[in-house]
Design an enzyme around this catalytic site. Sequence first.
Site, PDB file in Angstrom:
ATOM      1  CG  HIS A  50      22.762  57.723 -36.622  1.00 51.43           C
ATOM      2  ND1 HIS A  50      24.108  57.930 -36.404  1.00 51.43           N
ATOM      3  CD2 HIS A  50      22.458  56.552 -36.003  1.00 51.43           C
ATOM      4  CE1 HIS A  50      24.581  56.923 -35.695  1.00 51.43           C
ATOM      5  NE2 HIS A  50      23.621  56.070 -35.435  1.00 51.43           N
ATOM      6  CD  GLU A  53      19.362  56.021 -33.002  1.00 48.80           C
ATOM      7  OE1 GLU A  53      19.375  55.789 -34.214  1.00 48.80           O
ATOM      8  OE2 GLU A  53      20.070  55.387 -32.186  1.00 48.80           O
ATOM      9  CG  HIS A  54      23.995  58.370 -31.171  1.00 45.39           C
ATOM     10  ND1 HIS A  54      25.162  57.826 -30.700  1.00 45.39           N
ATOM     11  CD2 HIS A  54      23.600  57.569 -32.187  1.00 45.39           C
ATOM     12  CE1 HIS A  54      25.451  56.752 -31.407  1.00 45.39           C
ATOM     13  NE2 HIS A  54      24.539  56.575 -32.325  1.00 45.39           N
ATOM     14  CD  GLU A 130      26.496  53.956 -34.898  1.00 36.61           C
ATOM     15  OE1 GLU A 130      26.319  55.000 -34.211  1.00 36.61           O
ATOM     16  OE2 GLU A 130      25.562  53.260 -35.320  1.00 36.61           O
TER      17      GLU A 130
END
Lengths: 416, 415
Positions: A50, A53-54, A130
Site C-alpha cells: 500500500h 501504491e502511494h 490514513e
Amino acid sequence: MAFCEVKEKVLKNGLKIIFIEDHSSPVSTFQVWYKVGSMDEPEGKSGISHLLEHLMFRGSRNYPGNVFSKIIQSQGGIDNAFTTKDYTVYFQKLSPSKIQTSISLEADRMANLLLLPEDFELEKKIVLEERRQRYDDDPESLMFEEVISVAFKNHSYRKPVIGWIEDIQSITLDDVKNYYHEYYCPNNAFIIVAGDIKQKEVIGQIKEKFENIPSCKINPPRKNLYEPEQYGERRVILKKQTHLPMLVMAYKVPAYPQKDSLSLEVLSTIMGEGKSSRLYRKLVIEKALVVDVSTGNSPLSRDGFLFFIVASLKDVEKIDEVRKIIEEEIDRIKNEQPSEKEIEKAKNQVEASFLFNQDSVFGYALYLGRFEILGDWKMIDRYREEIIKVQSEDVQNVTKKYFNFNNLSIGVLLPR
Amino acid sequence: MDFKTFQLQNGTKIKYLQRENIPIVYVSVLIPASVLDESKPSVAYLTAHMLTHGTQRLTARQIEEEIDFLAISIEKNITHDYTMLTLSTTKRHLNEALNLFLDILMHPSFPEDELKKEISILEKSLKQMEEDPSFIAHKTFLKQLFGQHPYGRPIEGEPEKLKDITRQDIINFYENLYKPDGMIFSVVGDIKEDELKELINKPIAKWNGNRKERNLNPPVFSKRTEPNKIFIKRDDLTQSTIVLGFEGISRKDPDFYAVSVMNYILGGGGLTSRLAKYIREEHGLAYSIYSTFNPYLLPGPFYVEVKTKAENTDNVVGMIVKELKKMRENGVTDEELKEAKAFLIGSFPLRIDTMKKISEFLPVIEFYNLGDDYIKKYPEYIEKITAKDIKKVADRLLNSSSYILVIVAPSNAVK
C-alpha cells in the site's frame, strides 16, 4: 453472456492486455493490475504494498515530481489506485481521445519510478494519517481487523492491507525499492483497457510504450502460504466508544475455483442478503434484536478467506441470544435443505448482479480483472455457469462442512 | 444525448432514453418533497422509507419477498430539496417490477406497526451516526450556520425528536406532496417506446391529484464579526475532525459556474487542489482534505473538511485560513484556470457514464430548470468563466475572518 466484446493479447515481455470494447458511452478506462498485495509481504513489513501504491503517484523518470494526477485531471480524467490483500490496481477514467496519456504515464511508472527519500517520508506520514482515520478512529473497521487477525494465525491474510503502525514505521526506502523491482514488472502485471476504444488503435500505442520494459529477472517470489488446523473457537472482544454493539462471526472458507465457494455464495444470499433473507427476517423483523444483519463471502480471493455474518445489536445484553439465533438458523439449513424457491431467488440475484455489473464499463473491467488475478478472465463464464448449477443439497453440504465450532472466529464490539 | 420528454395530462413529466446494449432498465422518480416541507424532523426520510412497508395490495413482507425474488432494487435517496426513488430491474422482470414500483408509489398504506419498527431502527442508527466524528462535526456546523432552518439538521433527523412522530404525520406528508403533477420520471434502458407508453405512461396518467404548494423560505443567516469556534471533546480519538465553513450559494445563483471553478482549484480537485497540495502533499498532515459547496434550491453551505493528528490541529486550521485568504486576495493563475476548465468540461461525461447515473441525472436537470440542452451547454458555461469572475466570487464567499469552525477531537488538540 457478456454484452461487449472482450479480447486479449500478450506482449513479448509477458504483459497481457485485455480489451473490452463498449461504445455505449464516450468514456474509457485504463487499468494496470499488479499481481501483488498484502499477502505477498515479507514478515515485519505489513503495509509495504500500500505504501508503494502511494509512492507510485510521486513521479517517474519522464514525469518527475508530483504530476501524475495533475496531468490526468488536466486532460479531463480521474485517476486513483487501490491495494487489496491479493492485488494492486492503478486506473484512470478519461475520454477515449486521451488514452495515450494513460499509456505513457503508466508505462513510465512501471519501469522508471523515482522513489525519492523526501517523498518516501511524506507518504509514510500520509499513510499513518490514513490508518488513524480509517482504522484507529473507526471501531467497526478495527473490529474486522482484529477478527481477521485471530482467524488466521499463520496465513498472511491475518495482516491488514494498510499495515500495522510499527511495521509501517519500520519500512525503509530500500525495502520499497526492492519490493518494486521484485513485483512491478510486465510479466507480473496485466492491463485492462475498456470502453469506447478500438482495439486496433490502442494496441499499437500500448506496444510502443510497454513492450520494451524488461521482464522480472527472476519470477516474483511467492510464499508458500498455509493455515494450520484450528482447534476451538477464537474470540476477540473490543471496547470502544460506540452506540451499537456489533457481533461478527467469521468462518474460514475456500475460494474459487473450488466449487464449495459457489455453494457458499448461494448460502450467503439465502442467509443474509436482502430483507427477505433468513437472518434479516428473524433478527430484524421477528425478534427486533438487531438494527441490521448481513452476510458476506469473498469467493474471488487468491486463497480461501472468510464467510462473515455481521449483526448490529440494539442491546448489549442480547449478544448471546443473537448468536444463539444465528446458530439455530445455521443448524436449520444443516437439518433441512433450503427450498427450491430460495435457490431460484439466489440464482435470479446472481443473474441480475451479473447484468447490472455491466452497466458500468469501469466496474465490469474491475470484475473481469479479479478473474484474471485467479488465473484467467475467461473463468468468468464458467463461474456463472457453475453457480447456476448449485443445488439445494450443495448448500446444505457446505453449511455442514464449514460452519463449525472449530472453524469459527468471533468478534464482539462493546461500548466502553 | 437524445432523450425524449413526455408531459402527461396530470402534469407528470417523463424523460426517456432507450439503450439496448444490456437487458436492464432503470426507472427513477423525483418527488419535490424534502426536509423543506417537514412538519417535524425525519418525516421526509420516513415517508420515503415507509413506501416499501406495505400497500393496499401487499404487506411489507410480501414486498420484501418480491424485491429479493425478482432481484430488483428500489433505492431511496432523500436530499435537502427532493426525494428520489430508483428502480433497477432486468428486462426479464420488467412487468412485475413496474407493477410493484408503481404500487408502492401510488398506494402505500403506512402500517402503524411497521412505522414503529422503522422509527426504532432509525433511532438506533442515528445514535450510532452520532458517534462518528464527521457526522457530529457536520451536524454542529450546519446547526450553527442555518439555525432553525431545515437545512440546519441532518436529513435523517434527530434521535430525540423521533418519539413525536405519528402515522398521521407521514400520511399528511405523503398526501400533500406525493402527487403526479410535480413528479419527474426518467426511464433508461432496454425498453421500447410503445412498452414505455403501455407500462409506465398509461398507469401514471390515471393518477390524479395536485400537490400542496411548497413553502420555500430562504435561510436567514445571522451576522458574525469574528470566527465562531466550537470544540467537541472526544478523548477516544487520535485525530481531529475539522469542519470550517460559511454561507454558500443556491443552484440558481448566477455565480454557480464561477464558484464551481474556484472550488475545484481551492479544494474540490482531489489531490491537485491547493488545499490538498499544501496540507497533504507538501506537509503530509492529512490523508483527506477537501472543500465543497452544496448549491440547493436555496443557499447552502460552503466548507472545508480535514482530518489530522490531534497535535496538528491549530497548524492545519491556520493553513486552511491562509489558503482562503490567498484565494480572496490573489485569485487564480491562468494555468490553474485552464486546467480547472479542462477537468470540469472533460470529466463531465464521467458523471453520466452508466445508464443508472443517466436515469438519476435527467430528473435533476428538469427539477433545477437547467434545460434539456444542459449536457450540451455545460462546456460553454464553464468556458466563459474568467479569472476576474473567480476573484469576484472568492471575495464574495470565502469568509476568512468570521467563519464557523467545528473541531471534534481529543482534549490535547486545542491549546
